[in-house]
Design a protein around this motif. Sequence first.
Motif, PDB file in Angstrom:
ATOM      1  N   HIS A  56       0.873  -1.179   0.000  1.00 26.99           N
ATOM      2  CA  HIS A  56       0.000   0.000   0.000  1.00 26.99           C
ATOM      3  C   HIS A  56       0.910   1.228   0.000  1.00 26.99           C
ATOM      4  O   HIS A  56       1.864   1.295   0.783  1.00 26.99           O
ATOM      5  CB  HIS A  56      -0.877   0.053   1.254  1.00 26.99           C
ATOM      6  N   ARG A  57       0.591   2.210  -0.862  1.00 26.54           N
ATOM      7  CA  ARG A  57       1.364   3.452  -0.901  1.00 26.54           C
ATOM      8  C   ARG A  57       0.454   4.626  -0.551  1.00 26.54           C
ATOM      9  O   ARG A  57      -0.730   4.626  -0.875  1.00 26.54           O
ATOM     10  CB  ARG A  57       2.002   3.647  -2.271  1.00 26.54           C
ATOM     11  N   ILE A 105       5.095   5.342  10.488  1.00 25.13           N
ATOM     12  CA  ILE A 105       4.247   6.036   9.520  1.00 25.13           C
ATOM     13  C   ILE A 105       2.952   6.455  10.209  1.00 25.13           C
ATOM     14  O   ILE A 105       2.683   6.050  11.343  1.00 25.13           O
ATOM     15  CB  ILE A 105       3.939   5.159   8.278  1.00 25.13           C
ATOM     16  N   ALA A 106       2.144   7.229   9.511  1.00 23.26           N
ATOM     17  CA  ALA A 106       0.798   7.598   9.964  1.00 23.26           C
ATOM     18  C   ALA A 106      -0.072   7.687   8.716  1.00 23.26           C
ATOM     19  O   ALA A 106       0.218   8.474   7.804  1.00 23.26           O
ATOM     20  CB  ALA A 106       0.811   8.919  10.720  1.00 23.26           C
ATOM     21  N   ILE A 107      -1.121   6.855   8.667  1.00 19.56           N
ATOM     22  CA  ILE A 107      -1.939   6.745   7.451  1.00 19.56           C
ATOM     23  C   ILE A 107      -3.426   6.846   7.772  1.00 19.56           C
ATOM     24  O   ILE A 107      -3.861   6.473   8.859  1.00 19.56           O
ATOM     25  CB  ILE A 107      -1.645   5.439   6.704  1.00 19.56           C
ATOM     26  N   ALA A 108      -4.186   7.321   6.814  1.00 19.57           N
ATOM     27  CA  ALA A 108      -5.636   7.428   6.955  1.00 19.57           C
ATOM     28  C   ALA A 108      -6.294   6.068   6.693  1.00 19.57           C
ATOM     29  O   ALA A 108      -5.789   5.280   5.898  1.00 19.57           O
ATOM     30  CB  ALA A 108      -6.183   8.464   5.973  1.00 19.57           C
ATOM     31  N   PRO A 109      -7.404   5.785   7.362  1.00 21.61           N
ATOM     32  CA  PRO A 109      -8.141   4.544   7.075  1.00 21.61           C
ATOM     33  C   PRO A 109      -8.558   4.486   5.607  1.00 21.61           C
ATOM     34  O   PRO A 109      -8.847   5.511   4.985  1.00 21.61           O
ATOM     35  CB  PRO A 109      -9.368   4.644   7.984  1.00 21.61           C
ATOM     36  N   PHE A 110      -8.578   3.284   5.054  1.00 23.54           N
ATOM     37  CA  PHE A 110      -9.023   3.038   3.684  1.00 23.54           C
ATOM     38  C   PHE A 110      -9.362   1.556   3.574  1.00 23.54           C
ATOM     39  O   PHE A 110      -9.046   0.765   4.463  1.00 23.54           O
ATOM     40  CB  PHE A 110      -7.935   3.407   2.657  1.00 23.54           C
ATOM     41  N   PHE A 119      -8.645  -5.518   2.326  1.00 24.28           N
ATOM     42  CA  PHE A 119      -7.296  -5.089   2.658  1.00 24.28           C
ATOM     43  C   PHE A 119      -7.344  -3.642   3.121  1.00 24.28           C
ATOM     44  O   PHE A 119      -8.012  -2.819   2.510  1.00 24.28           O
ATOM     45  CB  PHE A 119      -6.372  -5.196   1.439  1.00 24.28           C
ATOM     46  N   GLY A 120      -6.617  -3.319   4.192  1.00 28.39           N
ATOM     47  CA  GLY A 120      -6.490  -1.944   4.666  1.00 28.39           C
ATOM     48  C   GLY A 120      -6.959  -1.773   6.091  1.00 28.39           C
ATOM     49  O   GLY A 120      -7.618  -2.646   6.654  1.00 28.39           O
ATOM     50  N   PRO A 121      -6.622  -0.617   6.692  1.00 29.94           N
ATOM     51  CA  PRO A 121      -7.068  -0.308   8.054  1.00 29.94           C
ATOM     52  C   PRO A 121      -8.491   0.260   8.027  1.00 29.94           C
ATOM     53  O   PRO A 121      -8.730   1.323   7.476  1.00 29.94           O
ATOM     54  CB  PRO A 121      -6.056   0.726   8.542  1.00 29.94           C
ATOM     55  N   VAL A 122      -9.415  -0.473   8.596  1.00 29.68           N
ATOM     56  CA  VAL A 122     -10.829  -0.125   8.562  1.00 29.68           C
ATOM     57  C   VAL A 122     -11.290   0.204   9.975  1.00 29.68           C
ATOM     58  O   VAL A 122     -10.980  -0.528  10.925  1.00 29.68           O
ATOM     59  CB  VAL A 122     -11.654  -1.303   7.982  1.00 29.68           C
ATOM     60  N   VAL A 123     -12.023   1.297  10.126  1.00 28.02           N
ATOM     61  CA  VAL A 123     -12.552   1.678  11.435  1.00 28.02           C
ATOM     62  C   VAL A 123     -13.644   0.697  11.823  1.00 28.02           C
ATOM     63  O   VAL A 123     -14.554   0.419  11.034  1.00 28.02           O
ATOM     64  CB  VAL A 123     -13.092   3.124  11.407  1.00 28.02           C
ATOM     65  N   ALA A 143      -9.101   0.681  14.753  1.00 29.93           N
ATOM     66  CA  ALA A 143      -8.843   0.457  13.336  1.00 29.93           C
ATOM     67  C   ALA A 143      -8.192  -0.911  13.207  1.00 29.93           C
ATOM     68  O   ALA A 143      -7.170  -1.178  13.828  1.00 29.93           O
ATOM     69  CB  ALA A 143      -7.944   1.541  12.767  1.00 29.93           C
ATOM     70  N   GLU A 144      -8.801  -1.775  12.430  1.00 24.03           N
ATOM     71  CA  GLU A 144      -8.290  -3.126  12.200  1.00 24.03           C
ATOM     72  C   GLU A 144      -7.654  -3.166  10.816  1.00 24.03           C
ATOM     73  O   GLU A 144      -8.310  -2.865   9.824  1.00 24.03           O
ATOM     74  CB  GLU A 144      -9.431  -4.139  12.284  1.00 24.03           C
ATOM     75  N   PHE A 145      -6.363  -3.503  10.756  1.00 23.31           N
ATOM     76  CA  PHE A 145      -5.676  -3.605   9.469  1.00 23.31           C
ATOM     77  C   PHE A 145      -5.912  -5.006   8.930  1.00 23.31           C
ATOM     78  O   PHE A 145      -5.391  -5.979   9.445  1.00 23.31           O
ATOM     79  CB  PHE A 145      -4.178  -3.335   9.613  1.00 23.31           C
ATOM     80  N   HIS A 146      -6.743  -5.088   7.884  1.00 24.71           N
ATOM     81  CA  HIS A 146      -7.120  -6.358   7.268  1.00 24.71           C
ATOM     82  C   HIS A 146      -6.207  -6.681   6.100  1.00 24.71           C
ATOM     83  O   HIS A 146      -5.812  -5.764   5.390  1.00 24.71           O
ATOM     84  CB  HIS A 146      -8.563  -6.283   6.742  1.00 24.71           C
TER      85      HIS A 146
END
Length: 162
Positions: A56-57, A105-110, A119-123, A143-146
């Motif tokens: 993920h970028r 790092i610090a990333i927004a949920p997606f 796939f991704g960090p979901v609230v 936030a769960e990173f799937h």
Amino acid sequence: MSVPGVIPIGHEPDYRTSTVGRWRGGQFFASVTAAFPEGWSGDDWHPQKRWYAVLHRFDGAGRHLDSRVQFTGTTADGEQKAIDAARLLLDEWLDALPERQYQDIAIAPFAVRFEGSLFGPVVEGDADEGDERDEEEDDGVWAEFHPDGLGFNAPWNGCYDT
């Protein structure tokens, strides 16, 4: 405390977040991970457990730019073979990131869906909006990173639960 706009993720060498960091174009989160298709159930799980290389970028502010996800095999095909193939692929992708540095790092949920998996960090969670809580108290939202199975929550310091 609600989920922040960007979720801190600490870099931990030789552990689950060893391949997170920054590159000339922003930030990245990379992993070799397994996923089951959403909604799958049954006893014959070996052909359903699918292995992936994932990159993920994000831009410098942590907004999701894109995701590369590639299937490398199932546990039924040979788990170690699938993991090794994913690691080789991920190493190629990471080597192609200019000025790559492993760090926090610090990333927004997606969320990204690929071949029936999330796939991704979901609230997630179910905080009661009307409930008054202490700023430091966990309000049941995280936030769960799937599908990596990394859970981030208050105090939002980059640490995670598995």
